[in-house]
Scaffold this motif. Structure first.
Motif, short mmCIF file in Angstrom:
data_model
loop_
_atom_site.label_atom_id
_atom_site.label_comp_id
_atom_site.label_asym_id
_atom_site.label_seq_id
_atom_site.Cartn_x
_atom_site.Cartn_y
_atom_site.Cartn_z
N ALA A 105 -47.23 0.27 49.28
CA ALA A 105 -46.23 0.15 50.34
C ALA A 105 -45.40 -1.12 50.17
N MET A 106 -46.04 -2.22 49.81
CA MET A 106 -45.32 -3.48 49.62
C MET A 106 -44.38 -3.38 48.42
N LYS A 132 -38.67 -2.92 46.22
CA LYS A 132 -37.59 -2.19 45.55
C LYS A 132 -36.50 -1.78 46.54
N SER A 133 -36.91 -1.31 47.71
CA SER A 133 -35.95 -0.89 48.72
C SER A 133 -35.06 -2.06 49.17
N LEU A 134 -35.68 -3.20 49.49
CA LEU A 134 -34.92 -4.37 49.92
C LEU A 134 -33.99 -4.88 48.81
N THR A 152 -32.66 -3.14 46.27
CA THR A 152 -31.52 -2.24 46.04
C THR A 152 -30.55 -2.25 47.22
N GLN A 153 -31.07 -2.33 48.45
CA GLN A 153 -30.20 -2.41 49.62
C GLN A 153 -29.34 -3.66 49.60
N SER A 154 -29.88 -4.72 49.03
CA SER A 154 -29.15 -5.99 48.96
C SER A 154 -28.19 -6.05 47.77
N GLY A 155 -28.26 -5.04 46.90
CA GLY A 155 -27.38 -5.03 45.73
C GLY A 155 -27.79 -6.06 44.67
N ILE A 156 -29.05 -6.41 44.66
CA ILE A 156 -29.57 -7.40 43.72
C ILE A 156 -30.21 -6.67 42.54
N THR A 157 -29.92 -7.11 41.33
CA THR A 157 -30.54 -6.51 40.15
C THR A 157 -31.95 -7.10 39.96
N ALA A 197 -40.67 -12.13 50.89
CA ALA A 197 -40.08 -13.27 51.61
C ALA A 197 -38.77 -13.70 50.95
N GLU A 198 -38.76 -13.73 49.63
CA GLU A 198 -37.54 -14.10 48.89
C GLU A 198 -36.40 -13.13 49.19
N LEU A 199 -36.75 -11.88 49.46
CA LEU A 199 -35.74 -10.86 49.78
C LEU A 199 -35.38 -10.86 51.26
#
Length: 124
Positions: A38-39, A44-46, A48-53, A88-90
């Motif tokens: 789940a984590m 991955k979700s956060l 991709t939502q943020s547009g970060i590679t 946390a970084e995300l």
């Protein structure tokens, strides 16, 4: 799995069960695996939502792109500490992280009992 497919498999001699049953996980082990999955999915979700590679996230974590890929796939070498630090970084808050690990995805569906088998050469 659909009931008709399960019946066909069982009729063909296959045993159908859960992943936890197949891997002989006890309740605690199943819970830890589900929490980690789940984590990792949330990382991955956060991301991709943020547009970060993966490369960008790796730089922020002072790590490598391949390590980020392992984080997102819940590789067995990835610690819970690293998953939490990455979340946390995300931008995930403590409350959000708690919801991720406390979600139904992080909990076993039913208790699984297991008796430990001795390793070869060990007495029971």
């Amino acid at each position: 799995m659909k009931a008709d497919k399960q019946k066909k498999l069982e009729a063909a001699g296959w045993k159908v069960g859960s992943t936890a049953e197949f891997l002989e996980l006890d309740t605690a082990e199943e819970m830890l695996v589900n929490m980690k999955l789940a984590m990792a999915a949330e990382v991955k979700s956060l991301r991709t939502q943020s547009g970060i590679t993966q490369q960008d996230l790796a730089k922020r974590l002072r790590s490598s792109q391949s390590r980020v890929a392992k984080i997102e796939s819940a590789d067995r070498t990835v610690s819970f500490d690293l998953l939490i630090r990455t979340l946390a970084e995300l931008g995930a808050t403590r409350s959000q992280i708690g919801k991720i690990v406390g979600s139904r995805k992080g909990s076993p569906q039913k208790p699984v009992k297991r008796t430990r088998k001795p390793l070869s050469g060990q007495k029971q």
